[in-house]
Motif scaffolding. Structure first.
Motif, PDB file in Angstrom:
ATOM      1  N   THR A 103      -8.726  -2.710   4.584  1.00 42.55           N
ATOM      2  CA  THR A 103     -10.016  -3.389   4.679  1.00 42.55           C
ATOM      3  C   THR A 103     -10.642  -3.563   3.297  1.00 42.55           C
ATOM      4  O   THR A 103     -11.092  -4.663   2.941  1.00 42.55           O
ATOM      5  CB  THR A 103     -10.979  -2.590   5.576  1.00 42.55           C
ATOM      6  OG1 THR A 103     -10.440  -2.525   6.902  1.00 42.55           O
ATOM      7  CG2 THR A 103     -12.353  -3.250   5.627  1.00 42.55           C
ATOM      8  N   ILE A 104     -10.672  -2.492   2.523  1.00 39.35           N
ATOM      9  CA  ILE A 104     -11.285  -2.565   1.191  1.00 39.35           C
ATOM     10  C   ILE A 104     -10.491  -3.487   0.277  1.00 39.35           C
ATOM     11  O   ILE A 104     -11.074  -4.295  -0.465  1.00 39.35           O
ATOM     12  CB  ILE A 104     -11.400  -1.158   0.581  1.00 39.35           C
ATOM     13  CG1 ILE A 104     -12.356  -0.305   1.413  1.00 39.35           C
ATOM     14  CG2 ILE A 104     -11.866  -1.224  -0.866  1.00 39.35           C
ATOM     15  CD1 ILE A 104     -13.733  -0.914   1.617  1.00 39.35           C
ATOM     16  N   VAL A 105      -9.174  -3.426   0.334  1.00 42.33           N
ATOM     17  CA  VAL A 105      -8.349  -4.313  -0.494  1.00 42.33           C
ATOM     18  C   VAL A 105      -8.602  -5.766  -0.113  1.00 42.33           C
ATOM     19  O   VAL A 105      -8.763  -6.638  -0.973  1.00 42.33           O
ATOM     20  CB  VAL A 105      -6.853  -3.960  -0.347  1.00 42.33           C
ATOM     21  CG1 VAL A 105      -5.987  -5.007  -1.046  1.00 42.33           C
ATOM     22  CG2 VAL A 105      -6.567  -2.580  -0.922  1.00 42.33           C
ATOM     23  N   MET A 106      -8.678  -6.047   1.176  1.00 44.88           N
ATOM     24  CA  MET A 106      -8.892  -7.419   1.640  1.00 44.88           C
ATOM     25  C   MET A 106     -10.273  -7.931   1.249  1.00 44.88           C
ATOM     26  O   MET A 106     -10.410  -9.073   0.779  1.00 44.88           O
ATOM     27  CB  MET A 106      -8.723  -7.514   3.158  1.00 44.88           C
ATOM     28  CG  MET A 106      -8.882  -8.928   3.697  1.00 44.88           C
ATOM     29  SD  MET A 106      -8.631  -9.052   5.489  1.00 44.88           S
ATOM     30  CE  MET A 106      -6.906  -8.623   5.611  1.00 44.88           C
ATOM     31  N   VAL A 107     -11.296  -7.092   1.433  1.00 45.82           N
ATOM     32  CA  VAL A 107     -12.649  -7.506   1.065  1.00 45.82           C
ATOM     33  C   VAL A 107     -12.714  -7.842  -0.420  1.00 45.82           C
ATOM     34  O   VAL A 107     -13.242  -8.896  -0.820  1.00 45.82           O
ATOM     35  CB  VAL A 107     -13.669  -6.396   1.404  1.00 45.82           C
ATOM     36  CG1 VAL A 107     -15.023  -6.711   0.779  1.00 45.82           C
ATOM     37  CG2 VAL A 107     -13.812  -6.241   2.904  1.00 45.82           C
ATOM     38  N   CYS A 108     -12.196  -6.960  -1.254  1.00 44.30           N
ATOM     39  CA  CYS A 108     -12.210  -7.195  -2.709  1.00 44.30           C
ATOM     40  C   CYS A 108     -11.406  -8.434  -3.065  1.00 44.30           C
ATOM     41  O   CYS A 108     -11.798  -9.222  -3.930  1.00 44.30           O
ATOM     42  CB  CYS A 108     -11.661  -5.973  -3.443  1.00 44.30           C
ATOM     43  SG  CYS A 108     -12.686  -4.495  -3.326  1.00 44.30           S
ATOM     44  N   GLY A 150      -7.478  -4.695  -4.983  1.00 42.63           N
ATOM     45  CA  GLY A 150      -8.033  -5.941  -4.480  1.00 42.63           C
ATOM     46  C   GLY A 150      -8.706  -6.799  -5.525  1.00 42.63           C
ATOM     47  O   GLY A 150      -8.813  -8.019  -5.358  1.00 42.63           O
ATOM     48  N   SER A 151      -9.134  -6.180  -6.630  1.00 42.57           N
ATOM     49  CA  SER A 151      -9.939  -6.913  -7.621  1.00 42.57           C
ATOM     50  C   SER A 151      -9.220  -7.210  -8.925  1.00 42.57           C
ATOM     51  O   SER A 151      -9.488  -8.227  -9.556  1.00 42.57           O
ATOM     52  CB  SER A 151     -11.206  -6.100  -7.946  1.00 42.57           C
ATOM     53  OG  SER A 151     -11.937  -5.802  -6.801  1.00 42.57           O
ATOM     54  N   PHE A 152      -8.318  -6.325  -9.359  1.00 44.53           N
ATOM     55  CA  PHE A 152      -7.751  -6.417 -10.711  1.00 44.53           C
ATOM     56  C   PHE A 152      -6.320  -6.936 -10.741  1.00 44.53           C
ATOM     57  O   PHE A 152      -5.712  -6.960 -11.807  1.00 44.53           O
ATOM     58  CB  PHE A 152      -7.727  -5.038 -11.386  1.00 44.53           C
ATOM     59  CG  PHE A 152      -9.063  -4.367 -11.568  1.00 44.53           C
ATOM     60  CD1 PHE A 152     -10.240  -4.934 -11.117  1.00 44.53           C
ATOM     61  CD2 PHE A 152      -9.145  -3.139 -12.189  1.00 44.53           C
ATOM     62  CE1 PHE A 152     -11.459  -4.307 -11.275  1.00 44.53           C
ATOM     63  CE2 PHE A 152     -10.361  -2.494 -12.359  1.00 44.53           C
ATOM     64  CZ  PHE A 152     -11.518  -3.079 -11.891  1.00 44.53           C
ATOM     65  N   THR A 153      -5.739  -7.316  -9.609  1.00 43.14           N
ATOM     66  CA  THR A 153      -4.302  -7.610  -9.611  1.00 43.14           C
ATOM     67  C   THR A 153      -3.995  -9.023  -9.105  1.00 43.14           C
ATOM     68  O   THR A 153      -4.108  -9.983  -9.856  1.00 43.14           O
ATOM     69  CB  THR A 153      -3.545  -6.556  -8.777  1.00 43.14           C
ATOM     70  OG1 THR A 153      -4.027  -6.563  -7.426  1.00 43.14           O
ATOM     71  CG2 THR A 153      -3.734  -5.155  -9.356  1.00 43.14           C
ATOM     72  N   PHE A 154      -3.632  -9.158  -7.835  1.00 42.84           N
ATOM     73  CA  PHE A 154      -3.094 -10.434  -7.358  1.00 42.84           C
ATOM     74  C   PHE A 154      -4.112 -11.570  -7.393  1.00 42.84           C
ATOM     75  O   PHE A 154      -3.746 -12.717  -7.631  1.00 42.84           O
ATOM     76  CB  PHE A 154      -2.499 -10.282  -5.954  1.00 42.84           C
ATOM     77  CG  PHE A 154      -3.443  -9.731  -4.912  1.00 42.84           C
ATOM     78  CD1 PHE A 154      -4.143 -10.576  -4.075  1.00 42.84           C
ATOM     79  CD2 PHE A 154      -3.596  -8.358  -4.761  1.00 42.84           C
ATOM     80  CE1 PHE A 154      -4.990 -10.069  -3.101  1.00 42.84           C
ATOM     81  CE2 PHE A 154      -4.438  -7.832  -3.781  1.00 42.84           C
ATOM     82  CZ  PHE A 154      -5.142  -8.691  -2.958  1.00 42.84           C
TER      83      PHE A 154
END
Length: 467
Positions: A103-108, A150-154
């Motif tokens: 959830t957190i990865v998707m939101v970010c 979620g924010s710094f990569t893909f």
């Protein structure tokens, strides 16, 4: 040889003092001056500063100021309008605490792919992550890694169309656009996302098997009152919240693939002979997309802003430090490139893999990003000093500039999150954790997974070309 040693010393000191928290605004010109002095060019110190350092700095500001400004403004408006919170809460309701990490990865990912600054995302999502992880019994020490994934990569380096500044930097050097090599970008992005998720889920399972839960973090209780106002804010309708994110990507694509390719820019030649539309329309498309998204966001929330003037001022003021930090690093790179000893370094880097400039480019980008602790800073320095060389090598080898673009951006997101990275230090500060508690997992999702993705993209690009 003395000049080359001077460059190496200045680079090492740049990394050391950046880790100690010294601002790059001061550090970059000081380390550039040190390199000049140690190389024996002390008599040219002031001309190098005023002509080389400041020319490169001002040129970078001239080129990328609107992207930084509009991006920072958009992030602030998304936060203050309640749009970021509405999207986060909607995804959270759909997935629930049982899938807290995903959830957190998707939101970010949704927010940063839509153009919201990673720092704004970190501040906005941490309170939600804290509640989700506590409810799911997942150790708090994994929160920074989930936000970073979620924010710094893909969404920063791989997915086509991402408005992250890293994805815009190669445009004027290679004449590309933010959608460069979309197929390879998607493949690389999926490897980062699923590789990082697999790692974090495996760490959560191992912690559960060892009886480790969220943990006792007294500061969370003290912060509860600060979170209440955020959670009680009346959410923005989800369709209005997500519309600006769609516009950033959609309007960008419309101008990149629809309007600009069919436009005859010959009327500009007489008045602006120095402007090459082929190398600048990618930036124009991104500027138009960000302006459109900002205007729609402002209009859609008229009557609901707590203080629109304050939000706009805060967003506009917020772009200055990131812009001038990166521009100072570009100035530093220009000074280094002007020194005699740089020829040895340049030849060494360019000959890392003589038959495949993609490998050489990846090594240069990720090394400089690691040294500076900044993907945008390392990418800017590398392109400022070696961009023309790589473009010429690629043309000789029949490699598409779009493939060069994607490899450069993804490589800059490889070692940029070493411990001295300012974004990592800020993220840990937001989460009230330290390097010892969380950095190992951050490194796995922001360096190990992206490097695997980069190797895969280089391999596929070498075999099949850009797609």
């Amino acid at each position: 040889m003395a000049s080359t040693l001077a460059i190496v010393v200045s680079l090492l000191l740049l990394m050391f003092f950046a880790y100690r928290g010294v601002t790059v605004l001061l550090l970059a010109p000081l380390m550039a001056a040190l390199a000049v002095l140690l190389s024996g060019d002390s008599g040219f110190l002031l001309p190098i500063y005023t002509s080389t350092f400041m020319s490169a700095l001002s040129g970078y500001v001239l080129q990328f100021l609107p992207i930084f400004l509009l991006g920072a403004l958009f992030g602030q408006l998304m936060a203050d309008s309640g749009a970021a919170q509405a999207i986060a809460q909607w995804i959270t309701r759909k997935l629930g605490h049982r899938h807290a990490i995903a959830t957190i990865v998707m939101v970010c990912g949704v927010l940063t792919y839509g153009g919201v600054s990673l720092f704004v995302v970190a501040f906005a999502i941490y309170p939600i992550a804290k509640d989700l992880f506590r409810a799911a019994g997942i150790p708090k020490r994994l929160i920074p890694a989930a936000i970073a994934l979620g924010s710094f990569t893909f969404t920063m380096t791989a997915l086509p169309g991402t408005p992250a500044i890293q994805n815009a930097i190669p445009i004027p050097y290679y004449g590309t656009n933010v959608f460069a090599a979309p197929g390879l970008g998607i493949i690389g992005g999926l490897i980062m996302a699923f590789g990082g998720l697999w790692w974090l889920q495996s760490r959560a399972r191992k912690a559960a098997a060892n009886g480790e839960t969220y943990g006792d973090h007294g500061q969370d209780i003290l912060d509860a009152s600060a979170d209440v106002s955020t959670h009680e804010q009346k959410p923005m309708p989800i369709f209005l919240a997500i519309l600006p994110l769609i516009l950033v990507i959609g309007v960008n694509a419309l101008f990149t693939y629809g309007i600009f390719p069919g436009t005859n820019f010959s009327f500009m030649a007489e008045r602006f002979p120095q402007v090459d539309p082929a190398k600048i329309t990618g930036l124009w498309a991104l500027i138009i997309a960000l302006i459109t998204a900002n205007l729609v966001l402002i209009i859609s929330r008229l009557g609901h802003w707590k203080s629109l003037r304050e939000s706009i001022n805060k967003g506009v003021f917020g772009f200055m430090l990131p812009l001038f930090n990166t521009a100072s690093e570009v100035g530093y790179g220009a000074v280094i490139a002007s020194l005699a000893g740089f020829a040895i370094i340049r030849d060494f880097v360019l000959n890392v893999a003589p038959g495949n400039p993609l490998i050489s480019e990846a090594v240069a980008m990720t090394t400089l990003a690691g040294i500076t602790g900044s993907s945008s800073g390392g990418l800017s320095i590398a392109l400022q000093t070696l961009g023309a060389d790589y473009l010429a090598m690629a043309q000789q080898a029949g490699i598409s500039p779009e493939l060069l673009h994607r490899v450069a951006v993804m490589a800059a997101g490889g070692l940029d999150t070493l411990p001295h990275c300012g974004a990592i230090i800020t993220l840990l500060s937001i989460c009230k954790l330290n390097h010892r508690q969380s950095y190992g997992n951050i490194a796995m999702v922001t360096m190990a997974a992206p490097i695997v993705a980069l190797i895969t993209v280089i391999t596929l690009g070498t075999i099949f070309g850009s797609f």
